[in-house]
Design a protein around this motif. Sequence first.
Motif, PDB file in Angstrom:
ATOM      1  N   MET A  90       0.830  -1.207   0.000  1.00  0.00           N
ATOM      2  CA  MET A  90       0.000   0.000   0.000  1.00  0.00           C
ATOM      3  C   MET A  90       0.864   1.257   0.000  1.00  0.00           C
ATOM      4  O   MET A  90       0.561   2.231  -0.694  1.00  0.00           O
ATOM      5  N   LYS A  91       1.955   1.231   0.767  1.00  0.00           N
ATOM      6  CA  LYS A  91       2.863   2.379   0.788  1.00  0.00           C
ATOM      7  C   LYS A  91       3.540   2.577  -0.564  1.00  0.00           C
ATOM      8  O   LYS A  91       3.878   3.704  -0.938  1.00  0.00           O
ATOM      9  N   TYR A  95      -3.200  -0.311  -5.299  1.00  0.00           N
ATOM     10  CA  TYR A  95      -4.575   0.142  -5.118  1.00  0.00           C
ATOM     11  C   TYR A  95      -5.207  -0.575  -3.928  1.00  0.00           C
ATOM     12  O   TYR A  95      -5.916   0.036  -3.129  1.00  0.00           O
ATOM     13  N   GLU A  96      -4.954  -1.878  -3.825  1.00  0.00           N
ATOM     14  CA  GLU A  96      -5.524  -2.677  -2.757  1.00  0.00           C
ATOM     15  C   GLU A  96      -4.734  -3.975  -2.651  1.00  0.00           C
ATOM     16  O   GLU A  96      -3.976  -4.324  -3.549  1.00  0.00           O
ATOM     17  N   TYR A  97      -4.886  -4.685  -1.543  1.00  0.00           N
ATOM     18  CA  TYR A  97      -4.303  -6.018  -1.423  1.00  0.00           C
ATOM     19  C   TYR A  97      -5.408  -6.994  -1.043  1.00  0.00           C
ATOM     20  O   TYR A  97      -6.390  -6.632  -0.387  1.00  0.00           O
TER      21      TYR A  97
END
Length: 448
Positions: A90-91, A95-97
């Motif tokens: 995320m850093k 966009y998303e995990y």
Amino acid sequence: MSRLLLVDDEPAVLYALKELARSNGHEPVTARSGAEALERLEGVDAVVTDYAMPEMDGLQLLQAIHERDASLPVVVLTAQGSERVAVRAMKAGAYEYVTKPFDIDEMTLVLDRALETRALRVQNRRLAVEKALGRSIVGDAPAMQRLLDAVARVAPKDVTVLVRGETGTGKELIASLLHAQSRRASGPLVRFNCAAIPAELAEAELFGHARGAFTGAVQARQGFFAQADGGTLVLDEVGELPLPLQAKLLRALQEGEIQPVGAGRVERVDVRLVAATHRDLAEEARAGRFREDLYYRLAVVELVVPPLREHREDIPALAKEFARRFGARFGVDDVRLSPPLLERLAAAEWPGNVRQLENQVARLVALSNGGELGPEALEAGAAPAAREPGVEAPPEGALTLHEHLDAVERNIIAKTLAATGGNQSETARRLGVSRGALIDRLKKYGFA
């Protein structure tokens, strides 16, 4: 239909992702490694990648993707209990995990949101560019979307770009987009048509001249390179430059220096060059008609603008935009193109590409009183519309003698132009006229 790039070195996971994408109406593109994914990145709308892959892991792939297109959403798959990896993703701009094994409903929701985000980012980027250009951009067909995405990636990078395409495809618009989306957007955008200036004057036009450098040079003049300092210089029809001038252009690009004609000094210039041509310069270089070293210098990035026949689905939207634009320009209120007329335009052949379509719509609007225009408007114009498949000629009595002769001449030029792939010099040679005479006819009949 959206295109999803799915990346995983496990065949079972890749199969499950592919079936999920298809069941939701998306087109899946698969890759078994990060390197393979980068080769298949063109034209995709979102990426789903595993984190744990050999050679190039998911985070490294994420960084490589965002170097090419920072607006592309990337969803990273992580193993259960890998919260630290998820935070790193995320850093890094993911966009998303989603954790593996993934829940189908959760993955579907994440992909839907990612694609909506992508669409908004593309729309915002287009609106910003349209504001900078002061005009709308039409091009929703896949071929044009790929080109516009490539322009958006290349524009911020200060590299030389070669824009290639048939006559009338919109190369000048692509050059303007490259400038509008670059770091030089606040600087000047200067255009130089290499085919419009005699060879003996082209050097003075490009690089400027000192007072008394030649007969008629009563005062010093700044050339196009100097005028474009700090901005972008567009060389239209660069393939028409004579070989001696090509050598001087190469030096200007390599050294960032120009020497005005008749001046004993050199000047430093900071110019981003965009070259445009309808010719295949690689073939021209092999034939000895264009310097090979200059070709490689110009084509750091080469963009090919597709002919209108390769994105026909854009014709109705283009025609509507041209009608709106010319209605405002000509003071024709509320001009609309009817669905049957749009169907005729979409089915017609356009050897002169977008420029020919634009001129045809301008003609329709100029001869109208506003309101909705039907297919009959095509027969009311002073010049015939583009020939539709199977339509050989208007019925007798529909046109005057001059209009009949114009129609025959226009049809011959269209066929010859199509046969030569838009090469104006070769078209003129086959028709037995000078290139200048051909250009006059191309303008008359809406090809240029």
